[in-house]
Design a protein around this motif. Structure first.
Motif, PDB file in Angstrom:
ATOM      1  N   ASN A  37       1.596  14.226   7.160  1.00  0.00           N
ATOM      2  CA  ASN A  37       2.491  14.722   8.194  1.00  0.00           C
ATOM      3  C   ASN A  37       2.452  13.784   9.386  1.00  0.00           C
ATOM      4  N   ASN A  38       3.220  14.114  10.430  1.00  0.00           N
ATOM      5  CA  ASN A  38       3.314  13.205  11.572  1.00  0.00           C
ATOM      6  C   ASN A  38       1.988  13.057  12.313  1.00  0.00           C
ATOM      7  N   ARG A  39       1.071  13.992  12.135  1.00  0.00           N
ATOM      8  CA  ARG A  39      -0.221  13.893  12.814  1.00  0.00           C
ATOM      9  C   ARG A  39      -1.200  13.019  12.041  1.00  0.00           C
ATOM     10  N   THR A  40      -0.967  12.852  10.750  1.00  0.00           N
ATOM     11  CA  THR A  40      -1.881  12.037   9.942  1.00  0.00           C
ATOM     12  C   THR A  40      -1.287  10.699   9.536  1.00  0.00           C
ATOM     13  N   SER A  41      -0.041  10.444   9.905  1.00  0.00           N
ATOM     14  CA  SER A  41       0.618   9.205   9.479  1.00  0.00           C
ATOM     15  C   SER A  41       0.179   7.993  10.290  1.00  0.00           C
ATOM     16  N   GLY A  42      -0.473   8.220  11.409  1.00  0.00           N
ATOM     17  CA  GLY A  42      -0.913   7.100  12.243  1.00  0.00           C
ATOM     18  C   GLY A  42       0.048   6.813  13.364  1.00  0.00           C
ATOM     19  N   SER A  43       1.305   6.519  13.040  1.00  0.00           N
ATOM     20  CA  SER A  43       2.293   6.149  14.057  1.00  0.00           C
ATOM     21  C   SER A  43       3.202   7.311  14.445  1.00  0.00           C
ATOM     22  N   GLY A  44       3.122   8.424  13.701  1.00  0.00           N
ATOM     23  CA  GLY A  44       4.043   9.521  13.942  1.00  0.00           C
ATOM     24  C   GLY A  44       5.352   9.354  13.200  1.00  0.00           C
ATOM     25  N   GLU A  45       5.515   8.223  12.510  1.00  0.00           N
ATOM     26  CA  GLU A  45       6.706   7.971  11.708  1.00  0.00           C
ATOM     27  C   GLU A  45       6.290   7.771  10.256  1.00  0.00           C
ATOM     28  N   LEU A  46       7.236   7.966   9.359  1.00  0.00           N
ATOM     29  CA  LEU A  46       6.970   7.765   7.932  1.00  0.00           C
ATOM     30  C   LEU A  46       7.226   6.311   7.569  1.00  0.00           C
ATOM     31  N   ALA A  47       6.214   5.659   7.024  1.00  0.00           N
ATOM     32  CA  ALA A  47       6.339   4.278   6.534  1.00  0.00           C
ATOM     33  C   ALA A  47       5.444   4.167   5.313  1.00  0.00           C
ATOM     34  N   MET A  48       6.033   4.247   4.128  1.00  0.00           N
ATOM     35  CA  MET A  48       5.244   4.371   2.901  1.00  0.00           C
ATOM     36  C   MET A  48       5.866   3.568   1.770  1.00  0.00           C
ATOM     37  N   LEU A  49       4.998   3.166   0.845  1.00  0.00           N
ATOM     38  CA  LEU A  49       5.420   2.454  -0.350  1.00  0.00           C
ATOM     39  C   LEU A  49       4.804   3.152  -1.554  1.00  0.00           C
ATOM     40  N   SER A 102       0.176  -5.059  -8.565  1.00  0.00           N
ATOM     41  CA  SER A 102      -0.373  -6.375  -8.887  1.00  0.00           C
ATOM     42  C   SER A 102       0.599  -7.485  -8.518  1.00  0.00           C
ATOM     43  N   ILE A 103       1.877  -7.281  -8.826  1.00  0.00           N
ATOM     44  CA  ILE A 103       2.896  -8.274  -8.467  1.00  0.00           C
ATOM     45  C   ILE A 103       3.046  -8.365  -6.956  1.00  0.00           C
ATOM     46  N   LEU A 104       2.996  -7.219  -6.298  1.00  0.00           N
ATOM     47  CA  LEU A 104       3.169  -7.190  -4.843  1.00  0.00           C
ATOM     48  C   LEU A 104       2.057  -7.966  -4.143  1.00  0.00           C
ATOM     49  N   ARG A 105       0.853  -7.900  -4.681  1.00  0.00           N
ATOM     50  CA  ARG A 105      -0.275  -8.611  -4.057  1.00  0.00           C
ATOM     51  C   ARG A 105      -0.084 -10.120  -4.103  1.00  0.00           C
ATOM     52  N   GLU A 106       0.653 -10.600  -5.104  1.00  0.00           N
ATOM     53  CA  GLU A 106       0.909 -12.036  -5.200  1.00  0.00           C
ATOM     54  C   GLU A 106       1.921 -12.506  -4.162  1.00  0.00           C
ATOM     55  N   ASN A 107       2.827 -11.625  -3.776  1.00  0.00           N
ATOM     56  CA  ASN A 107       3.862 -11.986  -2.810  1.00  0.00           C
ATOM     57  C   ASN A 107       4.119 -10.791  -1.880  1.00  0.00           C
ATOM     58  N   PRO A 108       3.167 -10.464  -0.999  1.00  0.00           N
ATOM     59  CA  PRO A 108       3.298  -9.258  -0.174  1.00  0.00           C
ATOM     60  C   PRO A 108       4.365  -9.402   0.911  1.00  0.00           C
ATOM     61  N   PRO A 109       5.048  -8.300   1.251  1.00  0.00           N
ATOM     62  CA  PRO A 109       5.994  -8.346   2.364  1.00  0.00           C
ATOM     63  C   PRO A 109       5.245  -8.521   3.682  1.00  0.00           C
ATOM     64  N   ASP A 110       5.950  -8.991   4.700  1.00  0.00           N
ATOM     65  CA  ASP A 110       5.306  -9.282   5.982  1.00  0.00           C
ATOM     66  C   ASP A 110       4.671  -8.055   6.620  1.00  0.00           C
ATOM     67  N   ASN A 111       5.273  -6.911   6.445  1.00  0.00           N
ATOM     68  CA  ASN A 111       4.782  -5.713   7.130  1.00  0.00           C
ATOM     69  C   ASN A 111       3.972  -4.792   6.222  1.00  0.00           C
ATOM     70  N   LEU A 112       3.360  -5.338   5.162  1.00  0.00           N
ATOM     71  CA  LEU A 112       2.608  -4.518   4.221  1.00  0.00           C
ATOM     72  C   LEU A 112       1.502  -3.727   4.919  1.00  0.00           C
ATOM     73  N   ASP A 113       0.871  -4.334   5.940  1.00  0.00           N
ATOM     74  CA  ASP A 113      -0.228  -3.656   6.630  1.00  0.00           C
ATOM     75  C   ASP A 113       0.254  -2.455   7.452  1.00  0.00           C
ATOM     76  N   GLU A 114       1.556  -2.316   7.641  1.00  0.00           N
ATOM     77  CA  GLU A 114       2.106  -1.181   8.386  1.00  0.00           C
ATOM     78  C   GLU A 114       2.491  -0.024   7.466  1.00  0.00           C
ATOM     79  N   LEU A 115       2.406  -0.247   6.164  1.00  0.00           N
ATOM     80  CA  LEU A 115       2.832   0.758   5.195  1.00  0.00           C
ATOM     81  C   LEU A 115       1.639   1.480   4.583  1.00  0.00           C
ATOM     82  N   ILE A 116       1.798   2.769   4.336  1.00  0.00           N
ATOM     83  CA  ILE A 116       0.841   3.516   3.523  1.00  0.00           C
ATOM     84  C   ILE A 116       1.233   3.255   2.073  1.00  0.00           C
ATOM     85  N   VAL A 117       0.326   2.675   1.293  1.00  0.00           N
ATOM     86  CA  VAL A 117       0.635   2.299  -0.082  1.00  0.00           C
ATOM     87  C   VAL A 117       0.068   3.351  -1.037  1.00  0.00           C
TER      88      VAL A 117
END
Length: 198
Positions: A113-125, A133-148
């Motif tokens: 929920n918005n209290r546990t998401s960190g930023s108050g917004e939804l950002a998930m993969l 495994s493929i994503l780790r080879e070529n990660p997007p720039d904002n991967l660290d901002e996403l809940i995976v």
């Protein structure tokens, strides 16, 4: 009528009652699952996959899904991981919102929920192990901002809900839900998805 025949009839009667009891218990235990699965199958036909669809306001006897909260507005996105990882994003103007990730059978896999998401917004993969495994080879720039969320489910849906405090706020909340994004992350979309039930 002989005593042996009476005993035999009594045993048949008891066996019939026992069998009827087993069938009755089986039906009671399985009907809710079938009803829920049918509701989710209907929701899969709301519109195209990978797009949030705002559900109608909850009214008694006309709920789009079982047990929806009438104090909330709801949006749903259906997806299949065979089409690639799912990127979710939302910013909803509400004192409380929550997101639940369900598998194809309607069981909750993950929620926040918005209290546990960190930023108050939804950002998930959401993606499969092979796609991760493929994503780790070529990660997007904002991967660290996403809940995976790594899952072995081949398909599922996301239910986003937000509290509606009063009537004037309802429009803002529904606009926020309508603006939520549920889209494919292209960089890891070539990986095979898990097989259904895997």
């Amino acid at each position: 009528m002989s005593r042996r025949l009476l005993v035999r009839l009594s045993l048949y009667g008891l066996a019939s009652l026992f069998l009827a009891g087993i069938v009755h218990i089986f039906v009671i235990l399985t009907v809710p699952g079938h009803v829920r699965a049918e509701a989710f199958a209907r929701l899969a036909r709301l519109g195209p996959d990978r797009s949030f669809h705002v559900l109608p306001a909850v009214a008694p006897g006309a709920e789009a899904l079982p047990m929806l909260d009438p104090e909330m507005s709801h949006a749903l996105c259906w997806f299949r991981l065979a089409d690639g990882p799912v990127r979710l994003s939302a910013s909803v103007s509400s004192p409380f919102w929550s997101m639940a990730l369900f598998n194809g059978g309607g069981e909750v896999v993950y929620s926040l929920n918005n209290r546990t998401s960190g930023s108050g917004e939804l950002a998930m993969l959401v993606l499969s192990t092979a796609q991760l495994s493929i994503l780790r080879e070529n990660p997007p720039d904002n991967l660290d901002e996403l809940i995976v969320i790594e899952t072995d489910q081949a398909e599922g849906f996301v239910l986003l809900r937000a509290f509606v405090g009063d009537r004037p706020a309802a429009g803002l909340v529904r606009d926020g839900l309508a603006g939520a994004r549920c889209e494919t992350l292209a960089s890891a979309s070539t990986a095979p998805a898990p097989t259904p039930g895997g």
